[in-house]
Motif scaffolding. Sequence first.
Motif, PDB file in Angstrom:
ATOM      1  N   PHE A 151       0.649  -0.815  -0.117  1.00  0.00           N
ATOM      2  CA  PHE A 151      -0.335  -0.306  -0.087  1.00  0.00           C
ATOM      3  C   PHE A 151       1.347   1.431  -0.096  1.00  0.00           C
ATOM      4  O   PHE A 151       0.550   2.376  -0.245  1.00  0.00           O
ATOM      5  N   ALA A 186      -9.137  -5.214   2.537  1.00  0.00           N
ATOM      6  CA  ALA A 186      -8.896  -4.066   3.077  1.00  0.00           C
ATOM      7  C   ALA A 186      -9.425  -2.886   2.277  1.00  0.00           C
ATOM      8  O   ALA A 186      -9.670  -2.376   1.483  1.00  0.00           O
ATOM      9  N   VAL A 187     -11.266  -3.195   2.732  1.00  0.00           N
ATOM     10  CA  VAL A 187     -12.605  -2.323   1.766  1.00  0.00           C
ATOM     11  C   VAL A 187     -11.918  -1.152   1.963  1.00  0.00           C
ATOM     12  O   VAL A 187     -12.187  -0.416   0.617  1.00  0.00           O
ATOM     13  N   ASN A 188     -12.014  -0.672   3.401  1.00  0.00           N
ATOM     14  CA  ASN A 188     -11.444   1.186   3.007  1.00  0.00           C
ATOM     15  C   ASN A 188     -10.489   1.265   2.173  1.00  0.00           C
ATOM     16  O   ASN A 188     -10.967   2.732   1.309  1.00  0.00           O
ATOM     17  N   SER A 189      -9.390   0.616   1.800  1.00  0.00           N
ATOM     18  CA  SER A 189      -8.085   1.833   1.385  1.00  0.00           C
ATOM     19  C   SER A 189      -8.821   1.190  -0.323  1.00  0.00           C
ATOM     20  O   SER A 189      -8.871   2.570  -1.264  1.00  0.00           O
ATOM     21  N   LYS A 192     -11.123   3.562  -0.984  1.00  0.00           N
ATOM     22  CA  LYS A 192     -10.044   5.217  -1.097  1.00  0.00           C
ATOM     23  C   LYS A 192      -9.401   4.747  -1.972  1.00  0.00           C
ATOM     24  O   LYS A 192      -9.784   5.983  -2.894  1.00  0.00           O
ATOM     25  N   ASP A 227     -19.836   4.682   1.556  1.00  0.00           N
ATOM     26  CA  ASP A 227     -19.198   6.115   1.809  1.00  0.00           C
ATOM     27  C   ASP A 227     -18.539   6.648   0.296  1.00  0.00           C
ATOM     28  O   ASP A 227     -19.207   7.888  -0.269  1.00  0.00           O
ATOM     29  N   SER A 254     -15.466  15.092   4.748  1.00  0.00           N
ATOM     30  CA  SER A 254     -14.871  13.558   4.390  1.00  0.00           C
ATOM     31  C   SER A 254     -15.881  12.582   3.967  1.00  0.00           C
ATOM     32  O   SER A 254     -17.244  13.783   2.836  1.00  0.00           O
ATOM     33  N   HIS A 258     -10.419  11.840   3.821  1.00  0.00           N
ATOM     34  CA  HIS A 258      -9.572  11.293   3.955  1.00  0.00           C
ATOM     35  C   HIS A 258      -8.820  10.380   3.367  1.00  0.00           C
ATOM     36  O   HIS A 258      -8.173   9.232   3.570  1.00  0.00           O
TER      37      HIS A 258
ATOM     38  N   ASN B 194     -12.259   6.685   9.693  1.00  0.00           N
ATOM     39  CA  ASN B 194     -12.101   6.892   9.070  1.00  0.00           C
ATOM     40  C   ASN B 194     -10.232   6.433   9.476  1.00  0.00           C
ATOM     41  O   ASN B 194      -9.236   5.023   8.861  1.00  0.00           O
ATOM     42  N   HIS B 197     -11.042   2.743  10.561  1.00  0.00           N
ATOM     43  CA  HIS B 197     -10.394   2.539   9.376  1.00  0.00           C
ATOM     44  C   HIS B 197      -9.265   1.822   9.130  1.00  0.00           C
ATOM     45  O   HIS B 197      -8.543   0.741   9.377  1.00  0.00           O
ATOM     46  N   GLU B 201      -7.264  -1.790   9.236  1.00  0.00           N
ATOM     47  CA  GLU B 201      -6.493  -2.023   8.213  1.00  0.00           C
ATOM     48  C   GLU B 201      -4.875  -2.768   8.547  1.00  0.00           C
ATOM     49  O   GLU B 201      -4.639  -3.674   8.293  1.00  0.00           O
ATOM     50  N   ARG B 205      -2.299  -5.413   8.716  1.00  0.00           N
ATOM     51  CA  ARG B 205      -1.330  -6.273   8.191  1.00  0.00           C
ATOM     52  C   ARG B 205       0.072  -7.071   8.954  1.00  0.00           C
ATOM     53  O   ARG B 205       0.707  -7.224   8.569  1.00  0.00           O
TER      54      ARG B 205
END
Lengths: 293, 267
Positions: A151, A186-189, A192, A227, A254, A258, B194, B197, B201, B205
């Motif tokens: 990442f 990693a759903v959030n990443s 994004k 979101d 946001s 973020h 945020n 989250h 992650e 990791r």
Amino acid sequence: MTTQDPGKLMAKADKLTKLSFTRWNADWKNATALYEQAAVGYRFKKENEKAKEAFEKASKGQEMISSPWDAAKHMESAASLAKELGHWNEVSDFYRKASELYRECGRSQPASDALGKGASALEDTNPDEAVRLYIDACEILEEDGKEQMAFDLYRAATSTYVKLERYTDAATLLLRWGVAADKCNAVNSQCKAYLSAIIIYLYMHDFQQAQKCYNDCSQVGAFLSSDQGRCARKLLSAYEEGDIEEIKRLAQPSPITHLDHVIIKLARKLPTGDLKELEKEEDKETLDENDLT
Amino acid sequence: MSVIDILTRVDAICKKYEKYDVERLNGDNVAGDDAFARLYASVDLDVESALQKAETASQEKNRAAVVALNAEIRRTKARLLEEVPKLQRLALKKVKGLSKEELSTRNDLVLALPDRIQSIPDGSTNGAKATGSWTASASRTEIRFDSTSDGRFESEYFQQTEESNQFRQEYEMRKMKQDQGLDIISEGLDTLQNMAHDMNEELDRQVPLMDEIDSKVDKATSDLKNTNVRLKETVNQLRSSRNFCIDIILLYIILGIAAYLYNVLKK
């Protein structure tokens, strides 16, 4: 021995390695030890050029005695010295070599780390090479199934692309990031990354591409209901309506805040005055309809 | 005489003197002749009953009862106000057996009715009455809100004293401030979400890394233990007393030889 002049050590080591009449086999083991000492001595004395050479030779020696780990380590030191010296092509070569040696050891993490270090060293001077290094590093990690570590590399690579203003590449890279994030849940990443890609397309005034991107990403259920997905939907509808105020308003809160700061900068500049173009396109469409009817 | 006889006699007498029964006559007249008169009479009755209720309400101590009575009064008032236009129409109709004067009086009566109805006290004296909003008041009665609702600002039942105005303003100000505060809170919560989250992650990791560290450290500790044991054995062997004594004796011998040589050379 350590207090000896590094020059002498180097000479000695060279003698050990040079094949000559009296010497049939190069004595790499001792030579390597001598090279290492010499290199350390040079570094201490801040003679970077010579230290770099010494490290190179030490690394070669380690290779010969089949210890790739130490060889790679020496290569890295040589590369960092080269960076200080400003020999940029050498930097990239050394780091790549180091990374290969690490891969020989079967350790992918240090391999990609080496490439990452190389890339960050080259970011300012040779950004293309830097980006290539980043991508290679990401590939190494992905092969090994360690996408999580990638990442940061993706992030750095994206910011480099954006600096280079190669936005399509940046967007493609972001989508790759999304794939990597998907694999490790990693759903959030992931969301994004997709939102950032859409923003980049909008920034390039490529509305159709942004739409397509959004449609593709909506296949992923998580993005659709997140979101970020909602924000993207609103952005696209605001663009369709040509509502500048709405776009500006959407860029404030946001989830855009973020995202990576590079993307935020792009988002702030978003209503890039090309709405009229989009409107013109739409008008043309209506005119066509009128003609047909 | 039996009871039944008394009853029959009373009935007979009543029938005989019916024509002297004014009220009854009036009622019969009304019922028989005139839609207007009928309606007017009923409206009148209702007004009277409403006034009575208002009196009881003003004397009532229990606030809930007062509120209920007032609500009833308002309901009746609204209904009566609805009837007034009907009455007006009927008043203008000509009915046989009615003089012109009576017709005009009827009209006046009808006109006076709304005022009479409005003047029935129902617990809310208003300075800003919307007398023209009959339909509004009619619709209000169908929407049964409690007094805590804020949808009736333009209602004629709203007591618009200074106090209530101030109160309403204050209420709105506070509501605005609350909204602002809630906005700030929501922003903070978004940031928190945020961060949470990202932390999630990050931890995901680090789980495999920790596992690796765990296994490696286990291996290292077992190696160390092994080495320690062997070292202990070796040291013990070295320190075994026999070797130690031999070492000391030999040392003495060497010192003796050295001293002897020293003496010899000195001479």
